[in-house]
Enzyme design. Structure first.
Site, mmCIF file in Angstrom:
data_model
loop_
_atom_site.group_PDB
_atom_site.id
_atom_site.type_symbol
_atom_site.label_atom_id
_atom_site.label_comp_id
_atom_site.label_asym_id
_atom_site.label_seq_id
_atom_site.Cartn_x
_atom_site.Cartn_y
_atom_site.Cartn_z
ATOM 1 N N LYS A 126 0.814 -1.219 0.000
ATOM 2 C CA LYS A 126 0.000 0.000 0.000
ATOM 3 C C LYS A 126 0.844 1.262 0.000
ATOM 4 C CE LYS A 126 -2.564 0.586 3.683
ATOM 5 N NZ LYS A 126 -3.586 0.507 4.768
ATOM 6 N N LYS A 127 1.918 1.269 0.810
ATOM 7 C CA LYS A 127 2.667 2.510 1.064
ATOM 8 C C LYS A 127 4.115 2.460 0.597
ATOM 9 C CE LYS A 127 -0.180 3.209 5.198
ATOM 10 N NZ LYS A 127 -0.219 3.184 6.666
HETATM 11 N N1 C2G Z 1 -6.514 7.606 13.292
HETATM 12 C C1 C2G Z 1 -7.171 8.664 13.935
HETATM 13 N N2 C2G Z 1 -6.494 9.798 14.249
HETATM 14 C C2 C2G Z 1 -5.189 9.939 13.946
HETATM 15 C C3 C2G Z 1 -4.496 8.888 13.301
HETATM 16 C C4 C2G Z 1 -5.196 7.725 12.983
HETATM 17 O O1 C2G Z 1 -8.384 8.571 14.215
HETATM 18 N N3 C2G Z 1 -4.580 11.096 14.254
HETATM 19 C C5 C2G Z 1 -7.272 6.410 12.939
HETATM 20 C C6 C2G Z 1 -7.353 6.191 11.426
HETATM 21 O O2 C2G Z 1 -8.383 6.983 10.879
HETATM 22 C C7 C2G Z 1 -7.660 4.710 11.337
HETATM 23 C C8 C2G Z 1 -6.941 4.143 12.591
HETATM 24 O O3 C2G Z 1 -6.634 5.256 13.434
HETATM 25 O O4 C2G Z 1 -9.052 4.471 11.448
HETATM 26 C C9 C2G Z 1 -5.656 3.429 12.208
HETATM 27 O O5 C2G Z 1 -4.865 4.309 11.463
HETATM 28 P P1 C2G Z 1 -3.693 3.754 10.548
HETATM 29 O O6 C2G Z 1 -2.843 2.882 11.359
HETATM 30 O O7 C2G Z 1 -3.091 4.907 9.831
HETATM 31 O O8 C2G Z 1 -4.487 2.821 9.575
HETATM 32 P P2 C2G Z 1 -4.353 2.718 8.008
HETATM 33 O O9 C2G Z 1 -2.921 2.492 7.629
HETATM 34 O O10 C2G Z 1 -5.140 3.827 7.413
HETATM 35 O O11 C2G Z 1 -5.042 1.318 7.753
HETATM 36 O O12 C2G Z 1 -8.155 -1.506 5.910
HETATM 37 C C10 C2G Z 1 -7.847 -0.168 6.065
HETATM 38 C C11 C2G Z 1 -6.444 0.093 6.387
HETATM 39 O O13 C2G Z 1 -5.736 -1.045 6.724
HETATM 40 C C12 C2G Z 1 -6.375 1.175 7.442
#
Ligand code: C2G
Length: 130
Positions: free
Chosen positions: A44-45
């Site tokens: 993904k990243k």
């Molecule tokens: N989050 C949040 N506030 C932040 C950072 C993150 O509310 N300041 C939330 C994100 O919106 C997400 C969760 O924490 O719902 C996890 O964030 P990430 O680890 O960045 O998840 P991501 O890589 O977006 O993975 O299937 C979907 C993906 O796997 C989600």
């Protein structure tokens, strides 16, 4: 009882993660969290998380607000994961607004506001620049 599910990487665990998980927990009676695998992150990243998946799963699984964790291996398996875990509500941060609306036939999809001014990327930069 209402079964809630959410997904994420939860790398370098921080207060934004705590906030979304506690709010997800408060929407139901049971919270399942899909932890994105290291390989899914790479796909993904283009980089691997700082913390390996076993450690991310152990941290998230140790929280009182989390009942169960499993590994999310592909974004395309969301529907299957929702059915396997008998989810009633899917919670995602609003950075994903609209992205999972096609799953509304199997779950109630809720996007919750992100916590301002904190992210894993910012923390990595902050540490790097010290
Ligand atoms: N989050 C949040 N506030 C932040 C950072 C993150 O509310 N300041 C939330 C994100 O919106 C997400 C969760 O924490 O719902 C996890 O964030 P990430 O680890 O960045 O998840 P991501 O890589 O977006 O993975 O299937 C979907 C993906 O796997 C989600």
């Amino acid at each position: 009882g209402t079964r809630v599910i959410t997904f994420g990487t939860f790398d370098v665990f921080h207060v934004g993660h705590v906030n979304i998980l506690t709010r997800a927990h408060d929407l139901g009676d049971h919270l399942t969290v899909g932890i994105s695998t290291d390989e899914l992150n790479f796909a993904k990243k283009g980089r691997y998380p700082v913390y390996r998946q076993e450690h991310r799963a152990q941290i998230v699984g140790s929280l009182d607000c989390v009942d169960e964790v499993f590994y999310e291996e592909s974004l395309d398996l969301k529907r299957q994961y929702l059915l396997e875990h008998r989810a009633d509500v899917l919670v995602m941060g609003n950075d994903w607004e609209g992205r999972f609306d096609d799953l509304s036939d199997v779950v109630e999809v809720r996007y919750l506001p992100r916590t301002d001014d904190i992210s894993t990327t910012d923390i990595i930069h902050e540490i790097r620049n010290r």
